[in-house]
Design a protein around this motif. Structure first.
Motif, PDB file in Angstrom:
ATOM      1  N   ARG A 579       0.843  -1.196   0.000  1.00  0.00           N
ATOM      2  CA  ARG A 579       0.000   0.000   0.000  1.00  0.00           C
ATOM      3  C   ARG A 579       0.874   1.240   0.000  1.00  0.00           C
ATOM      4  O   ARG A 579       1.922   1.279   0.653  1.00  0.00           O
ATOM      5  N   ASP A 581       0.323   5.517   0.410  1.00  0.00           N
ATOM      6  CA  ASP A 581      -0.555   6.646   0.699  1.00  0.00           C
ATOM      7  C   ASP A 581       0.261   7.927   0.654  1.00  0.00           C
ATOM      8  O   ASP A 581       1.253   8.063   1.382  1.00  0.00           O
ATOM      9  N   TYR A 596      -3.675   7.316  -3.291  1.00  0.00           N
ATOM     10  CA  TYR A 596      -3.354   6.044  -2.651  1.00  0.00           C
ATOM     11  C   TYR A 596      -3.479   4.920  -3.672  1.00  0.00           C
ATOM     12  O   TYR A 596      -4.171   5.039  -4.700  1.00  0.00           O
ATOM     13  N   ASN A 598      -3.246   0.329  -3.543  1.00  0.00           N
ATOM     14  CA  ASN A 598      -2.934  -0.891  -2.807  1.00  0.00           C
ATOM     15  C   ASN A 598      -3.036  -2.104  -3.719  1.00  0.00           C
ATOM     16  O   ASN A 598      -3.773  -2.100  -4.720  1.00  0.00           O
TER      17      ASN A 598
END
Length: 684
Positions: A579, A581, A596, A598
């Motif tokens: 992930r 961010d 973001y 993931n």
């Protein structure tokens, strides 16, 4: 498969020296790292969860959902105490604490705390009582296609104090909407086309809940807590699609599933001084009701041909009662604790399978062995804990004991069995400098069983069935882990955890009889992996107010297949997760924006009659923009799934079991579409 396990072991071995190399001895370290509300001011947090999510490098681990309470398994405390409830998970409780009530967030090592079971980095949220404060949040969500908008997600909470009583009242609805649609291709073993499908589905879940927490502190340091919660849950699923095959009429198929249940919980604890130490008494009762009806109907548009339909109904009711006592005192230059617990769990479940009868125009029940039974367990646990500081930088905690359980099943081949299992934890925390801490843990855990696995069940939508298995036993796990946390000054923080497990009596899919299958126990499995997270401010790179959060986790596992006796990964186990961010709070403005992404990939789901891989994504990405002060309100617009990631299911189904010929291959490719959400929150 053995080569992948060896590769993972080498990777973990390579990461261990890296983690150890971070520990360069220096000055005596502080007992904890403290974050004050001012450290989170630029994020304009509305509640304690908003603050904890911005703690650099911290990874929240929720309390494991086990029968009984047992030892602490999460890594979040509130005012130095673990949560004694079960339905109230830590994230939901933190959402109900206004940011104005948070004094500070302390990061400490679990081995240094007088709470058995904790290891690695732990966050303690210090909360003060206030006259009255509240927060609220409301969200609206839209999907690009296949589903109507949702406007029912939100929460409101009130936190305050009256004399020596602190209270929190909350009302929330954690509802969700899921939807997708697209083609599915079914091919024969030789690759020729058998059937083409085009399906769409929508699923709406509503979870309105009312909760209350009361905390009382006496003049002589007595402490009492009461937690209560009631929740309704509705889960409605509807799928429709057209199926086309050569030599057959076109067919229209609908799948419906409706579940309308509820759950409740009432618990409390009372702690007071007794003799040389303190005694804490805990009690809890909870219940869950989950009636459910699934139905599949197929219509070939020919009035002369009757409808085909199947219906599955199940009514399950679960009950749990827990009594626990903990006594702790100072001894041998450290702290001792003895704990005892009794937990009673019971599942009453009755299910029926019915087939549509054209002659009567109604569903007629058909035999379904193993679908009606009662499963219950009486569990007794006795544990002893000793913790102390060996040096100013070295902490030790030893936790040892065991549990005795009596597992009984009435009906469906029922039997009564007893188990005596040892369990415990050795945890060592070393803080060689103010910038580095390491935690080592060796733990023996006794797993908990899903009582529904004892009973027969069917999945009408995907054509799968479990025969039920009354011979299930609880799995046991040895886990060895090492966690390293490093502060990098202006460059941020980083956390690395490596772990390896040996699991005895792991639950996987096993043969039942000549043709059946169901969850059951395999002898041994191994699992190894690492979890890394880093928070990196971007001010040193010229972007004031910017930061980057990164996370990466990988696992490899090995188990002997019960059918082929070959080694393979644990069915549906996590293989890799990552992930990213990015967030930028624009300096001297109330505006923030970010992006973001993931990635998640799991091992194939291996059954006795098929092998499949279901996933969404595997990459999801999105962007957001946030205004932190619109007439005192905080507003956020989020655009999700910008890459239009799909929902896929690739599976191979065999005529009988996987050692025989292939029946068909199924490849599903459903579009999820982009998502949009708008959230507004405030305080009062």
């Amino acid at each position: 498969m053995r080569s992948s396990v060896v590769l993972q072991a080498r990777l973990c071995a390579a990461l261990l020296p890296f983690a150890l190399s971070l520990a360069i001895a220096a000055e005596a370290p502080p007992a904890s790292i403290n974050y004050t509300p001012q450290d989170f001011a630029r994020f304009a947090p509305r509640n304690a969860l908003n603050m904890l999510q911005q703690v650099p490098g911290f990874v929240v681990r929720s309390q494991a959902q086990e029968r009984g309470l047992g030892q602490a398994t999460g890594n979040v405390l509130i005012n130095g105490q673990r949560l004694s409830g079960k339905s109230n998970d830590v994230l939901a409780q933190l959402e109900r604490i206004p940011a104005s009530s948070v004094v500070r967030i302390e990061l400490r090592d679990g081995a240094s705390l007088a709470i058995p079971g904790l290891s690695g980095q732990v966050a303690n949220i210090v909360v003060k009582g206030s006259t009255i404060a509240g927060t609220w949040e409301w969200s609206a969500a839209w999907r690009e296609r296949y589903a109507d908008p949702q406007f029912t997600r939100g929460s409101v909470s009130i936190n305050g104090s009256a004399g020596r009583v602190d209270y929190t009242l909350g009302l929330s609805n954690n509802g969700t909407v899921g939807a997708s649609g697209g083609p599915t291709t079914v091919t024969n073993a030789d690759g020729s086309l058998r059937e083409s499908r085009n399906d769409e589905f929508e699923q709406r879940i509503e979870r309105p809940a009312l909760s209350a927490q009361l905390a009382w502190t006496g003049r002589d340091s007595d402490i009492a807590n009461v937690n209560a919660r009631y929740q309704d849950e509705t889960n409605h699923y509807f799928e429709e699609g057209l199926r086309v095959a050569a030599g057959m009429p076109d067919r229209f198929r609908t799948v419906t599933s409706r579940a309308n249940g509820s759950n409740h919980e009432l618990g409390g604890d009372y702690e007071f001084g007794l003799g040389a130490g303190r005694l804490k008494l805990i009690g809890l009762i909870r219940g869950i009701s989950t009636p459910r009806t699934d139905m599949v109907v197929v219509d070939d548009f020919d009035p002369a041909t009757p409808l085909q339909g199947t219906r599955f109904r199940r009514d399950s009711r679960e009950r749990e009662r827990i009594g626990r006592a903990e006594y702790r005192w100072k001894a041998f230059d450290g702290e001792m604790q003895m704990s005892g617990e009794y937990a009673f769990n019971r599942l009453d479940s009755a299910a029926t399978l019915a087939v549509f009868d054209p002659a009567s125009g109604a569903f007629v029940e058909t035999p379904m062995p193993g679908a009606v039974a009662t499963v219950q367990e009486d569990r007794y646990e006795l544990m002893g804990t000793y913790g102390r500081a060996l040096t100013p930088t070295l902490q030790l905690q030893v936790n040892a004991g065991g549990e005795y359980s009596k597992l009984a099943q009435v009906g469906a081949g029922g039997q009564v069995r007893t188990f005596l299992r040892p369990k415990g934890l050795v945890s060592i925390a070393w803080t060689p400098s103010s910038n580095t801490d390491l935690a080592f843990a060796l733990e023996r855990r006794v797993g908990q069983l899903d009582f529904q696995d004892f009973l027969a069940t069917v999945d009408l939508a995907d054509g799968q069935a479990n025969a039920g298995n009354p011979d299930l036993v609880p799995p046991q796990t040895w886990e060895l882990s090492l966690e390293a946390n490093r502060k990098l000054g202006d460059w941020g923080t980083t956390t690395l955890r490596v772990y390896t497990q040996r699991i005895d009596d792991i639950v996987d899919t096993v043969p039942i009889g000549a043709h059946g299958e169901s969850p059951g126990n395999l002898d041994t499995a191994t699992l190894s992996g690492f979890e890394w997270k880093g928070t990196f401010p971007l001010a040193r790179l010229g972007l004031q107010g910017g930061k980057l959060d990164l996370a990466w986790q990988m696992e490899t596992s090995d188990v002997e297949d019960p059918l082929t006796r070959e080694h393979r990964p644990i069915s549906d186990n996590l293989q890799s997760y990552a992930r990213l961010d990015f967030r930028h709070d624009i300096r001297d403005t109330p505006i923030a924006y970010g992006a973001y992404a993931n990635y998640t990939w799991r091992e194939p789901d291996v059954r006795l009659t098929e092998v499949g891989n279901w996933y969404e994504g595997p990459v999801f990405a999105g962007v957001f923009i946030e205004h932190k002060d619109v007439a005192g309100l905080k507003m956020r617009l989020n655009l999700g799934n910008l890459g239009d990631a799909p929902s896929r299911w690739d599976r191979t189904v065999y005529l009988d079991r996987r050692t025989g010929p292939v029946d068909f291959h199924e490849q599903r490719n459903r579009a999820i579409g982009r998502t949009f959400s708008f959230t507004v929150s405030g305080r009062f």
